[in-house]
Each structure stands twice: as C-alpha cells, then as structure tokens.
Design a protein around this motif. Structure first.
Motif, PDB file in Angstrom:
ATOM      1  N   UNK A   1      -5.628 -26.105 -23.724  1.00 57.93           N
ATOM      2  CA  UNK A   1      -5.224 -26.207 -22.115  1.00 57.93           C
ATOM      3  C   UNK A   1      -3.679 -25.942 -22.106  1.00 57.93           C
ATOM      4  N   UNK A   2      -3.377 -24.861 -21.111  1.00 57.40           N
ATOM      5  CA  UNK A   2      -2.113 -24.824 -21.094  1.00 57.40           C
ATOM      6  C   UNK A   2      -1.514 -24.698 -19.599  1.00 57.40           C
ATOM      7  N   UNK A   3      -0.664 -25.455 -19.070  1.00 61.17           N
ATOM      8  CA  UNK A   3      -0.253 -25.566 -17.573  1.00 61.17           C
ATOM      9  C   UNK A   3       1.172 -24.777 -17.489  1.00 61.17           C
ATOM     10  N   UNK A   4       1.279 -24.168 -16.183  1.00 63.20           N
ATOM     11  CA  UNK A   4       2.402 -23.531 -15.925  1.00 63.20           C
ATOM     12  C   UNK A   4       2.809 -23.596 -14.479  1.00 63.20           C
ATOM     13  N   UNK A   5       4.050 -24.096 -14.049  1.00 68.00           N
ATOM     14  CA  UNK A   5       4.286 -23.933 -12.870  1.00 68.00           C
ATOM     15  C   UNK A   5       5.046 -22.675 -12.784  1.00 68.00           C
ATOM     16  N   UNK A   6       4.905 -21.946 -11.429  1.00 67.95           N
ATOM     17  CA  UNK A   6       4.976 -20.545 -10.934  1.00 67.95           C
ATOM     18  C   UNK A   6       6.502 -20.605 -10.369  1.00 67.95           C
ATOM     19  N   UNK A   7       7.221 -19.641 -10.658  1.00 64.69           N
ATOM     20  CA  UNK A   7       8.649 -19.208 -10.002  1.00 64.69           C
ATOM     21  C   UNK A   7       9.507 -20.607  -9.448  1.00 64.69           C
ATOM     22  N   UNK A   8       9.638 -21.572 -10.348  1.00 68.15           N
ATOM     23  CA  UNK A   8      10.526 -22.663 -10.022  1.00 68.15           C
ATOM     24  C   UNK A   8      12.031 -22.148  -9.864  1.00 68.15           C
ATOM     25  N   UNK A   9      12.835 -22.976  -9.295  1.00 70.77           N
ATOM     26  CA  UNK A   9      14.375 -22.659  -9.008  1.00 70.77           C
ATOM     27  C   UNK A   9      15.011 -23.100 -10.336  1.00 70.77           C
ATOM     28  N   UNK A  10      14.558 -23.718 -11.420  1.00 73.82           N
ATOM     29  CA  UNK A  10      15.260 -24.063 -12.541  1.00 73.82           C
ATOM     30  C   UNK A  10      14.116 -24.669 -13.327  1.00 73.82           C
ATOM     31  N   UNK A  11      14.575 -24.198 -14.737  1.00 74.22           N
ATOM     32  CA  UNK A  11      13.660 -24.671 -15.953  1.00 74.22           C
ATOM     33  C   UNK A  11      14.608 -24.863 -16.829  1.00 74.22           C
ATOM     34  N   UNK A  12      14.833 -26.082 -17.254  1.00 76.09           N
ATOM     35  CA  UNK A  12      15.651 -26.348 -18.512  1.00 76.09           C
ATOM     36  C   UNK A  12      16.265 -27.810 -18.460  1.00 76.09           C
ATOM     37  N   UNK A  13      17.089 -28.082 -19.208  1.00 78.79           N
ATOM     38  CA  UNK A  13      17.642 -29.743 -19.417  1.00 78.79           C
ATOM     39  C   UNK A  13      18.585 -30.105 -18.149  1.00 78.79           C
ATOM     40  N   UNK A  14      18.142 -31.221 -17.649  1.00 81.53           N
ATOM     41  CA  UNK A  14      18.996 -31.822 -16.588  1.00 81.53           C
ATOM     42  C   UNK A  14      19.631 -32.878 -16.964  1.00 81.53           C
ATOM     43  N   UNK A  15      21.073 -32.982 -16.821  1.00 79.87           N
ATOM     44  CA  UNK A  15      21.742 -33.740 -17.405  1.00 79.87           C
ATOM     45  C   UNK A  15      21.517 -35.446 -16.406  1.00 79.87           C
ATOM     46  N   UNK A  16      21.151 -35.115 -15.373  1.00 75.27           N
ATOM     47  CA  UNK A  16      20.983 -36.399 -14.615  1.00 75.27           C
ATOM     48  C   UNK A  16      19.641 -37.193 -14.889  1.00 75.27           C
ATOM     49  N   UNK A  17      18.747 -36.405 -15.080  1.00 77.97           N
ATOM     50  CA  UNK A  17      17.255 -36.896 -15.579  1.00 77.97           C
ATOM     51  C   UNK A  17      17.362 -37.264 -16.853  1.00 77.97           C
ATOM     52  N   UNK A  18      18.181 -36.441 -17.768  1.00 79.05           N
ATOM     53  CA  UNK A  18      18.171 -36.789 -19.243  1.00 79.05           C
ATOM     54  C   UNK A  18      16.931 -36.184 -20.090  1.00 79.05           C
ATOM     55  N   UNK A  19      16.352 -35.015 -19.308  1.00 72.62           N
ATOM     56  CA  UNK A  19      15.127 -34.419 -20.097  1.00 72.62           C
ATOM     57  C   UNK A  19      15.012 -32.826 -19.550  1.00 72.62           C
ATOM     58  N   UNK A  20      13.826 -32.313 -20.102  1.00 73.92           N
ATOM     59  CA  UNK A  20      13.672 -30.858 -19.860  1.00 73.92           C
ATOM     60  C   UNK A  20      12.667 -30.963 -18.459  1.00 73.92           C
ATOM     61  N   UNK A  21      13.095 -30.323 -17.454  1.00 77.04           N
ATOM     62  CA  UNK A  21      12.515 -30.434 -16.048  1.00 77.04           C
ATOM     63  C   UNK A  21      12.001 -29.237 -15.313  1.00 77.04           C
TER      64      UNK A  21
END
Length: 338
Positions: A33-53
């Motif tokens: 099973x593979x999940x995908x969010x379509x056309x997010x405004x950002x996909x990558x590491x976030x310095x505030x949340x400290x994780x990949x978002x």
C-alpha cells in the motif's frame, strides 16, 4: 518409554510441519500500500517541526491517493472492500468491490478537508480486503492499517517563509559566491547570507513573522548583489571592448604613419636619386664641355702651329726666292762687269 517419547516427538513434528505448510498456503501476505498527497505546497524537511512533512495551506481541500498492489505466490487476487483515512475525522473512499490480480494494481483517491489550525497532524490509513487462493479457498476479511505523522498545515507566514527559502536557495545555487568579483556585491552577498541564516533560526523557533521579513530582506539583498555584479561585468566588458578598439585604432594609426613615412622616404629617395642623376648628368655635361673646349683649344693650337709653319714656310720660300733672285742678280751683274 523411549518408544512412546519418540512417537510423541514424531507426532509433534508432523503437526508443526502441517502448521507451517498451512501458513505458507493460506497465510495472508501484506499487500503493498502506497499513499500520496497530491500537489502539496511543500514536501521536505521542516526546521520547526523537525521532521519530513507534506504541507498544505490551512482550511483547504487536498486530494489523497492510495495505491494497492497484492503479491504472494499462493494468492490469485484480492478483493478491496473498504479504504479510509482518518485525519480529524474519518473519510472513507467511494469504491466498488473489485478484484485485483497479483501483478496488477489500482489507485483510489478521495478529497480530504485540511484542518484550520497550523500544526503537524497524524493520520491513519485503513484498508479492508479479502484474499483468494489457488485452491479456491479465501481468507476472512483482513485489515491493513498504518499511522503517518507527516501532514503539516501551514499558516500564511509559514508559506511565505518556505517560498522565499526556496527562492533564495535556488539563487544561491545559480549564482555561486565564488563567481562574484565586485567588492560592493560581495558585501551585499555576505549580508544576505547572514539574514538567510537568521531567518532559518527564527523559523525553527516558530517566529514565522520575523522569519518572513528577514528572508524577504535576504532575498532582496541577494538580488541587488547579482544586479551589481552583472553591471560590473558589463562595464568590464565594455571597457575591454573600448580599450581594444582604441588599441586597434592606435595600431592602425601607427601603421598608417609608418606607411606614410615609408612613402615619404621613398619619395625623398627618388628625389635624391633624381638630384644625383641630375648632378651626374651635369658633371658629365661639364666634362664633355671641357673636353670639347680642350679639343677646340687643341684645334686652335694646331691651326696656329699650322699658320706659323705656313708663315715660316712662306718666309723661307720668300727668303729662298730672294736669295735665288739676288744670286741671279749678282751673277748677272758679275757677268756684265766682265
């Protein structure tokens, strides 16, 4: 006793073998099973949340996809019966029950409401399905479930920060600091880099408004540095072009002057040769004239000698004639005296 123990051990091994074989034939392999969010405004590491978002703006709608692919050597196909995603509330997919053969796959999608409050959210994906095997049997309903913790909801300030971070980092890759040569542009570049690092620091502590203003300032400073460097290089190219043109003009002037001097030298040489030839001709003329005068003098001298000799000859002739006449007269006189 030993014989009984041996029989019990043999019975245990037989039961264990049947259990293992039963699991190999009828056990439910985990579907892919593979999940995908379509056309997010950002996909990558976030310095505030400290994780990949995977980030979306607050209070929006996002498309969410689930890809299902069955596998297993003893499975013919699976029947997908239910799919859901639970974010704040559970949202089920509108699907028809259909069979997916091993080696094939299907993609299902649903629209999900994004929460209003900026934060990072976890969500649960659930798939209920049934497996069918080669021997005609099937499994009970099976449940595949997984928790994800990477959906971020961004405020407007966060979105602006992320956009300008991306713009700045793209410019930094496109215009390496080693390529800058203008001192004023280099100072602006250092100031821009300081503001960029400060903006990242402010963002990591959740001061999104200050981080937004700082990264915008850093981006503008970087752009000014690029513009100054471009103008500086254009001026260098223009100066080199003008200098090259002036140098070529000077070389052409020197070459033309050299050609003029060479032509003038040839002209003076020709005049000198003409003067030398004229002097030589004049000397030859004077020499010829002198020879002529000398010849004329010799002629006159010869003529004078001739005249002198002739006069002497005539004188001698007259003298001889007079002598003869005198002698004849004396002879006649002598004869008459006798």
């Amino acid at each position: 006793m030993r014989y009984v123990a041996f029989l019990l051990l043999l019975l245990f091994l037989s039961i264990l073998t049947l259990y293992i074989n039963s699991n190999q034939v009828y056990a439910s392999p985990e579907i892919a099973v593979t999940v995908e969010w379509v056309n997010p405004i950002y996909r990558g590491y976030d310095d505030y949340y400290g994780r990949y978002v995977i980030a979306y703006p607050e209070s929006g709608i996002a498309e969410f996809r689930v890809r299902i692919e069955p596998y297993g050597w003893n499975v013919v196909h699976v029947e997908v019966r239910y799919i859901s995603i639970k974010l704040i509330e559970e949202t089920s997919f509108n699907i028809r029950r259909e069979n997916i053969s091993v080696g094939d796959w299907r993609i299902y999608s649903v629209n999900v409401s994004i929460p209003k409050k900026p934060d990072v959210y976890s969500y649960v994906v659930t798939v209920i399905y049934k497996e069918y095997y080669w021997d005609g049997s099937s499994s009970d309903e099976l449940i595949w479930k997984r928790v994800y913790e990477n959906l971020a909801v961004y405020s407007k300030e966060q979105i602006t920060c992320i956009d300008y971070f991306s713009i700045y980092e793209t410019m930094r890759v496109s215009y390496s600091a080693y390529l800058f040569t203008n001192p004023e542009a280099i100072l602006l570049l250092y100031e821009a880099e300081y503001n960029y690092n400060r903006a990242k620091y402010l963002y990591s502590y959740g001061k999104f408004g200050e981080a937004r203003d700082t990264i915008i300032n850093a981006t503008e400073l970087f752009r000014k540095a690029v513009d100054l460097e471009k103008k500086y290089r254009i001026e260098i190219v223009l100066n080199l072009t003008v200098r090259r043109a002036i140098s070529e003009m000077e070389n052409n002037r020197i070459l033309a002057n050299a050609s003029y001097l060479h032509a003038q030298a040839n002209y003076l040489r020709a005049i000198s040769e003409m003067e030398n030839n004229r002097t030589l001709a004049n000397a030859t003329y004077l020499n010829a004239q002198a020879s002529y005068l000398n010849a004329q003098a010799n002629y006159l001298s010869a003529e004078a000698e001739y005249t002198k000799s002739r006069a002497l000859f005539i004188a001698l002739l007259l003298f001889g004639a007079g002598f003869i006449i005198t002698s004849i007269g004396l002879a006649i006189h002598m004869i008459r005296k006798k």
